[in-house]
Enzyme design. Sequence first.
Site, PDB file in Angstrom:
ATOM      1  N   THR A 276      -6.033  -1.441   6.598  1.00 38.70           N
ATOM      2  CA  THR A 276      -6.139  -3.029   6.390  1.00 38.70           C
ATOM      3  C   THR A 276      -7.554  -3.345   6.362  1.00 38.70           C
ATOM      4  O   THR A 276      -7.530  -4.568   5.705  1.00 38.70           O
ATOM      5  CB  THR A 276      -5.511  -3.468   7.764  1.00 38.70           C
ATOM      6  OG1 THR A 276      -6.218  -2.956   8.856  1.00 38.70           O
ATOM      7  CG2 THR A 276      -4.094  -3.374   8.022  1.00 38.70           C
TER       8      THR A 276
ATOM      9  N   LYS B 116       0.791  -1.341  -0.077  1.00 35.88           N
ATOM     10  CA  LYS B 116       0.122   0.106  -0.094  1.00 35.88           C
ATOM     11  C   LYS B 116       0.832   1.253   0.110  1.00 35.88           C
ATOM     12  O   LYS B 116       0.524   2.196  -0.664  1.00 35.88           O
ATOM     13  CB  LYS B 116      -0.958  -0.054   0.965  1.00 35.88           C
ATOM     14  CG  LYS B 116      -1.922  -1.307   1.006  1.00 35.88           C
ATOM     15  CD  LYS B 116      -2.997  -1.175   2.394  1.00 35.88           C
ATOM     16  CE  LYS B 116      -2.148  -1.337   3.871  1.00 35.88           C
ATOM     17  NZ  LYS B 116      -1.524  -2.493   3.719  1.00 35.88           N
ATOM     18  N   THR B 117       1.764   1.418   0.723  1.00 41.54           N
ATOM     19  CA  THR B 117       2.818   2.299   1.084  1.00 41.54           C
ATOM     20  C   THR B 117       3.479   2.474  -0.259  1.00 41.54           C
ATOM     21  O   THR B 117       3.584   3.773  -1.067  1.00 41.54           O
ATOM     22  CB  THR B 117       3.742   2.252   2.044  1.00 41.54           C
ATOM     23  OG1 THR B 117       3.022   2.364   3.271  1.00 41.54           O
ATOM     24  CG2 THR B 117       4.755   3.542   2.018  1.00 41.54           C
TER      25      THR B 117
ATOM     26  N   ASP C 153      -1.991   6.801   5.863  1.00 42.56           N
ATOM     27  CA  ASP C 153      -1.862   5.396   6.367  1.00 42.56           C
ATOM     28  C   ASP C 153      -2.876   5.254   7.495  1.00 42.56           C
ATOM     29  O   ASP C 153      -2.927   6.163   8.347  1.00 42.56           O
ATOM     30  CB  ASP C 153      -0.398   5.241   6.743  1.00 42.56           C
ATOM     31  CG  ASP C 153      -0.086   3.838   6.529  1.00 42.56           C
ATOM     32  OD1 ASP C 153      -0.800   3.180   6.100  1.00 42.56           O
ATOM     33  OD2 ASP C 153       1.079   3.366   6.602  1.00 42.56           O
TER      34      ASP C 153
ATOM     35  N   ARG D 184       6.479  -8.015   1.903  1.00 46.44           N
ATOM     36  CA  ARG D 184       7.538  -7.688   2.885  1.00 46.44           C
ATOM     37  C   ARG D 184       7.898  -8.906   3.589  1.00 46.44           C
ATOM     38  O   ARG D 184       9.210  -8.722   3.832  1.00 46.44           O
ATOM     39  CB  ARG D 184       6.506  -6.897   3.939  1.00 46.44           C
ATOM     40  CG  ARG D 184       7.354  -6.608   5.191  1.00 46.44           C
ATOM     41  CD  ARG D 184       6.799  -5.769   6.146  1.00 46.44           C
ATOM     42  NE  ARG D 184       6.377  -4.639   5.798  1.00 46.44           N
ATOM     43  CZ  ARG D 184       5.481  -3.601   5.952  1.00 46.44           C
ATOM     44  NH1 ARG D 184       4.443  -4.077   6.564  1.00 46.44           N
ATOM     45  NH2 ARG D 184       5.223  -2.511   5.326  1.00 46.44           N
TER      46      ARG D 184
HETATM   47  N1  LIG Z   1       4.061  -5.538  -6.045  1.00 40.49           N
HETATM   48  C1  LIG Z   1       5.364  -5.456  -5.474  1.00 40.49           C
HETATM   49  N2  LIG Z   1       6.366  -5.585  -6.139  1.00 40.49           N
HETATM   50  C2  LIG Z   1       7.688  -5.580  -5.595  1.00 40.49           C
HETATM   51  N3  LIG Z   1       7.865  -5.476  -4.003  1.00 40.49           N
HETATM   52  C3  LIG Z   1       6.795  -5.291  -3.481  1.00 40.49           C
HETATM   53  C4  LIG Z   1       5.465  -5.304  -3.806  1.00 40.49           C
HETATM   54  N4  LIG Z   1       4.550  -4.957  -2.981  1.00 40.49           N
HETATM   55  C5  LIG Z   1       5.083  -4.619  -1.867  1.00 40.49           C
HETATM   56  N5  LIG Z   1       6.640  -4.802  -2.230  1.00 40.49           N
HETATM   57  C6  LIG Z   1       7.668  -4.520  -1.286  1.00 40.49           C
HETATM   58  O1  LIG Z   1       7.324  -5.160   0.167  1.00 40.49           O
HETATM   59  C7  LIG Z   1       7.718  -4.367   1.148  1.00 40.49           C
HETATM   60  C8  LIG Z   1       6.202  -3.692   1.798  1.00 40.49           C
HETATM   61  O2  LIG Z   1       5.677  -2.928   0.765  1.00 40.49           O
HETATM   62  P1  LIG Z   1       4.672  -1.760   1.801  1.00 40.49           P
HETATM   63  O3  LIG Z   1       4.132  -0.968   0.418  1.00 40.49           O
HETATM   64  O4  LIG Z   1       5.262  -0.983   2.756  1.00 40.49           O
HETATM   65  O5  LIG Z   1       3.394  -2.426   2.222  1.00 40.49           O
HETATM   66  P2  LIG Z   1       2.351  -1.888   3.160  1.00 40.49           P
HETATM   67  O6  LIG Z   1       2.303  -0.331   3.177  1.00 40.49           O
HETATM   68  O7  LIG Z   1       0.891  -2.409   2.303  1.00 40.49           O
HETATM   69  O8  LIG Z   1       2.330  -2.645   4.434  1.00 40.49           O
HETATM   70  C9  LIG Z   1       8.304  -3.094   0.395  1.00 40.49           C
HETATM   71  O9  LIG Z   1       9.636  -3.344   0.629  1.00 40.49           O
HETATM   72  C10 LIG Z   1       8.116  -3.201  -1.028  1.00 40.49           C
HETATM   73  O10 LIG Z   1       8.930  -3.138  -1.741  1.00 40.49           O
HETATM   74 MG   LIG Z   2       2.607   0.796   4.759  1.00 40.52          MG
END
Ligand SMILES: Nc1ncnc2c1ncn2[C@@H]1O[C@H](COP(=O)(O)OP(=O)(O)O)[C@@H](O)[C@H]1O
Ligand SMILES: [Mg+2]
Length: 360
Positions: A170, A76-77, A121, A229
């Site tokens: 979430t 998401k981030t 977020d 992640r």
């Molecule tokens: N579709 C994707 N392709 C490659 N890496 C991803 C992908 N989605 C997430 N990641 C990796 O996973 C990690 C967590 O992603 P993040 O955006 O912080 O998740 P969230 O905000 O949903 O908790 C980051 O290091 C990101 O680079």
């Molecule tokens: Mg996040």
Amino acid sequence: MNWDDTTDTPASERLVGASADREDQAVEAALRPKDLGEFIGQEKVREQLDLVLRAARARGATADHVLLSGAPGLGKTTLSMIIAAEMGAPIRITSGPAIQHAGDLAAILSSLQEGEVLFLDEIHRMSRPAEEMLYMAMEDFRVDVIVGKGPGATAIPLELPPFTLVGATTRAGLLPPPLRDRFGFTAHMEFYEPRELERVVHRSAHLLDVEIEPDGAAEIAGRSRGTPRIANRLLRRVRDYAQVKADGVITRDIAAAALAVYEVDARGLDRLDRAVLDALLKLFGGGPVGLSTLAVAVGEERETVEEVAEPFLVREGLLARTPRGRVATPAAWAHLGLTPPRSASGGATGGNGQQDLFGT
Ligand SMILES: Nc1ncnc2c1ncn2[C@@H]1O[C@H](COP(=O)(O)OP(=O)(O)O)[C@@H](O)[C@H]1O
Ligand SMILES: [Mg+2]
């Protein structure tokens, strides 16, 4: 306990937890895909978002507000940053819990530049007054700043430049409908397929300058709970092991041996997950048993069992939440290599099931 507050759990147990710690955050920044083309998987979301952003660009307009929902660690981030990058816009990052008062939000909103992306977020954890201010900001690009107190207080309207709100949560179901309705586009992020996670692992290994064989990547992907992640985190631990115990190359055997050291099993269960299943099967004959009783049996907080271990066990079809308590599925018995007692057909033991001593 919140998903992101698991910092008191020992590192070994957190290895497959989906929230990010400080070490993660630094490495994550380096591993984040920078544009939609680099973003792996989530085909539907990518296609739809691509259309939304292209159309806005073609109109020379600011993109519609976007709501991203999905479990921690799914991207998401990352997507919020990609949205800003694709629009050539700056991004401001904050979170629901950081906005205590409506005034905090007013300060942020009034300092936005035209076209800026505001990433909020954990948007479901915003305070009520801030939420109401956000409704108006999203719809009319306006906020009312309240000056003074009591009967003499006056609302001074303040125009805002057009901006794009990207909210992340979430669970979209936790948002009040009026807020949800103000997003022009809602994307639900799914867990990733093993094949997609293999690509994530290969990509990250390349960026970290680690040599990895396809089988090694598959081994890590299979234990990553559908979550990029976690895939990245396991890759880093396996890399450590490969450096210390071998020649640095990640093969299937190295990956399996490394993850055995960290107690992440072939299906991605960690020590806590297995402790919960173990207690459910061995102490309570497969259930049904109340959540609190189960938590006491594994020596953990009720919330830890419910929010850290259970979602994955339920998703894997190893545990079911029923009105009468937690029940092990036949797959759970198989996973721990145990034979279910004959009466425990999926835990349906009639009125003679385990009593729930503490309430569910
Ligand atoms: N579709 C994707 N392709 C490659 N890496 C991803 C992908 N989605 C997430 N990641 C990796 O996973 C990690 C967590 O992603 P993040 O955006 O912080 O998740 P969230 O905000 O949903 O908790 C980051 O290091 C990101 O680079
Ligand atoms: Mg996040």
